[in-house]
Write an enzyme that holds these catalytic residues in place. Structure first.
Site, mmCIF file in Angstrom:
data_model
loop_
_atom_site.group_PDB
_atom_site.id
_atom_site.type_symbol
_atom_site.label_atom_id
_atom_site.label_comp_id
_atom_site.label_asym_id
_atom_site.label_seq_id
_atom_site.Cartn_x
_atom_site.Cartn_y
_atom_site.Cartn_z
ATOM 1 N N GLY A 109 0.835 -1.198 0.000
ATOM 2 C CA GLY A 109 0.000 0.000 0.000
ATOM 3 C C GLY A 109 0.864 1.239 0.000
ATOM 4 O O GLY A 109 1.972 1.258 0.560
ATOM 5 N N GLY A 110 0.397 2.301 -0.588
ATOM 6 C CA GLY A 110 1.150 3.558 -0.647
ATOM 7 C C GLY A 110 2.470 3.359 -1.376
ATOM 8 O O GLY A 110 2.504 2.884 -2.501
ATOM 9 N N ASP A 111 3.583 3.717 -0.704
ATOM 10 C CA ASP A 111 4.914 3.582 -1.307
ATOM 11 C C ASP A 111 5.722 2.494 -0.616
ATOM 12 O O ASP A 111 6.945 2.535 -0.581
ATOM 13 C CB ASP A 111 5.660 4.915 -1.236
ATOM 14 C CG ASP A 111 5.800 5.434 0.198
ATOM 15 O OD1 ASP A 111 5.162 4.835 1.105
ATOM 16 O OD2 ASP A 111 6.517 6.420 0.411
ATOM 17 N N GLU A 112 5.052 1.479 -0.047
ATOM 18 C CA GLU A 112 5.729 0.386 0.677
ATOM 19 C C GLU A 112 5.676 -0.875 -0.164
ATOM 20 O O GLU A 112 4.607 -1.316 -0.600
ATOM 21 C CB GLU A 112 5.061 0.168 2.033
ATOM 22 C CG GLU A 112 5.799 -0.848 2.873
ATOM 23 C CD GLU A 112 5.158 -1.018 4.258
ATOM 24 O OE1 GLU A 112 5.706 -1.766 5.083
ATOM 25 O OE2 GLU A 112 4.074 -0.425 4.491
#
Length: 601
Positions: free
Chosen positions: A524-527
């Site tokens: 999720g996101g930038d992970e």
């Protein structure tokens, strides 16, 4: 009937006298009907003796037509006639009382030799009769020129009829032959019809034929009692039965006749109202048949006559109703019961002294029953014919129906095959689409919608599988957690669309640095998380981590000439040193990533 008997009957008709008094036998024929030559006296108390009767002046010439008939009477009746023999030669005669169901018949003869008393009747043993015969017959021997007076006392609980005939022995025996032959023909017909329909019943097991056999048998019993042949040949030592056989026999005939009518015309289903009356008739006949056991015979006899006549009328109505409904077999049934109705009416009216006793009224029930038995047998035969026609018609219809059904089944089978083929194609296409949709759903359920990388669900499943393999093979694998540095600034500066392009490009770079057996996932996101298998040492995994770090630091050219450079903070965890479960490994790697992020700032 022979010519001699016809001649004798012709002479007897010429010799009948209508005046009471002395009957001169000089010119008398071989047969004389004494009906119009007899005087009668009614003893109401039934206790008068011969002397009392001889002293009375109440004898009167019988005024009725035909044989003396007093109906049902509780009185004793005396009949008187005087005979005069020729002066030149003796005379032998037979006096016949031609009614075999009289309870008591006493003959008193007064002549030069004194009084002679002969007692008979159907309550006495048959062997006690003066002459073994079905009727009451008294031999008379008259000397030349002898005058004798005959007193005949009759009493009975049944109908009181006394047909008196005076015969010469030759004419009597000649008439007997004809009479016995006619009765033999009648009873032979009953036996033949009964056995024939009994065999049909044994073959078909239809109750209507058994009812007909019972009806014929009961009719035979009643006719045997009425004609006197039953007491002479069938039950000569059973005087108790003889006294009630006439009433009970004909009551049983009515009972089985009602049963036959109900079955033959199917009144229970076609004529319910008439069927209830037939059921009541059956019950009434059954009670009347047993009534002589507890009630006076005269009551039972009267009830039998009345109920029998009413039932015959009811059967005619049933036949008419069935004929109106289109039952062809009802024609013979209707004619049969009309004929029997006439016979029953003649006998009933004769028994009640409404009609005189003569050849027609005395034998009407016999003629009527004979014709009825034959016609009912024809009706049963017609019924069989109708059943066969109906069966043939039903068979033809069944064959036509079967052909139509087979044709319909063939057409249905062809139509079904085409529909099944079309449906199979539709199902195959639907199944293909379903599998594609299912695969797509599985893909969506296990992969990130933006980058196409594995999502959290698939990542945990891959880590669990790696743990099981490593445990079986005593091997190792690594979990790498990557968090992008500077991604938020790019996203805020250039917008989410540019940020999404950046994430897609970096995901492609990460996949390009690992083997196909390894897994790159976006949580999720930038992970991002990378699962590295291969059983390497920690130092070797660390080399791969640095390689991934360098790839992330390469500038990325995006749309509209935008170029961005970002880096990544990376944490490493190795199984089994850093944990034995997926959550433990991710936690250790995540912690190491944050340590790396603080170090690089």
């Amino acid at each position: 009937m022979s010519r001699a008997l016809l001649f004798a009957l012709f002479l007897s008709l010429l010799s009948l006298r209508s005046l009471a008094g002395t009957l001169d036998l000089t010119a008398t024929a071989a047969l004389v009907d004494l009906s119009q030559a007899v005087e009668v006296y009614e003893d109401r108390s039934g206790s008068a003796s011969l002397d009392d009767v001889m002293a009375t002046d109440r004898f009167r010439a019988y005024a009725g037509s035909g044989a003396p008939n007093f109906g049902y009477s509780n009185s004793a009746w005396w009949l008187r006639v005087t005979l005069q023999a020729p002066s030149t030669l003796p005379v032998e005669r037979l006096l016949e009382v031609a009614f075999p169901t009289l309870d008591q018949v006493d003959l008193y003869r007064l002549g030069p030799a004194g009084r002679v008393h002969v007692e008979t009747g159907d309550r006495l043993p048959f062997a006690a009769r003066p002459l073994i015969h079905r009727h009451f017959v008294f031999p008379l021997q008259l000397a030349a020129g002898e005058t004798t007076t005959l007193y005949l006392r009759i009493a009975s609980e049944g109908t009181l009829t006394a047909p008196l005939r005076l015969w010469s022995p030759e004419a009597f025996h000649l008439a007997d032959q004809t009479s016995y032959a006619a009765h033999a023909l009648y009873y032979g017909m009953l036996i033949g019809l009964g056995l024939y329909n009994l065999l049909i019943w044994a073959r078909l097991r239809e109750p209507v034929y058994l009812a007909y056999v019972a009806f014929v048998a009961a009719m035979a019993v009643g006719q045997l009692a009425l004609s006197g042949f039953g007491y002479q040949f069938v039950w000569p030592d059973w005087s108790a039965w003889q006294s009630i056989s006439l009433s009970s026999g004909f009551a049983a005939t009515g009972l089985f006749g009602a049963w036959f009518t109900r079955l033959f015309l199917a009144t229970a289903s076609r004529h319910p109202r008439l069927d209830r009356w037939l059921s009541l008739s059956s019950a009434a006949f059954a009670l009347v048949a047993l009534a002589p056991l507890v009630l006076p015979y005269q009551w039972a006899a009267l009830a039998t006559s009345g109920i029998g006549f009413a039932f015959a009328v009811l059967a005619v109505f049933c036949g008419i109703s069935s004929l109106r409904q289109g039952n062809p077999a009802a024609r013979f049934f209707l004619i049969a019961w009309l004929v029997l109705l006439i016979g029953v009416a003649l006998m009933g009216l004769r028994n009640m002294a409404v009609l005189p006793t003569n050849f027609v009224t005395a034998n009407g029930i016999q003629f009527g029953s004979a014709l009825e038995m034959l016609l009912l047998s024809f009706a049963l035969a017609e019924r069989i014919s109708l059943l066969l026609k109906e069966k043939a018609t039903a068979t033809a219809r069944a064959l036509d129906s079967e052909r139509a059904r087979v044709h319909w089944l063939e057409e249905s089978e062809r139509l079904l095959e085409s529909r099944v083929a079309a449906r199979t194609h539709e199902l195959a296409e639907a199944n293909r689409q379903l599998q594609a949709s299912e695969a797509r759903l599985i893909e969506l359920a296990h992969h990130d919608g933006l980058t196409g990388l594995a999502n959290r669900v698939l990542l945990f499943d891959r880590i669990d599988q790696a743990i099981r393999r490593a445990q079986r093979n005593n091997g190792r694998f690594a979990v790498v957690v990557i968090d992008l540095d500077g991604f938020k600034a790019v996203n805020d500066t250039y917008g989410h669309q540019v940020g999404d392009q950046l994430l897609v490009e970096l995901a492609r770079r990460l996949e390009g640095q690992v083997r196909a057996s390894d897994t790159v996932a976006r949580l999720g996101g930038d992970e991002f998380v990378v699962l590295l298998e291969g059983g390497c040492e920690r130092e070797q995994y660390q080399v791969l981590v640095e390689k991934l770090r360098r790839v992330l630091g390469v500038p990325v050219g995006l749309a509209d000439g935008v170029t961005v450079t970002i880096g990544g903070s990376i944490g490493l965890a190795v199984f089994p040193a850093d944990g034995s479960r997926a959550s433990q490994l991710l936690s250790v790697a995540d912690h190491a990533m944050y340590v790396d992020k603080r170090t690089s700032v």
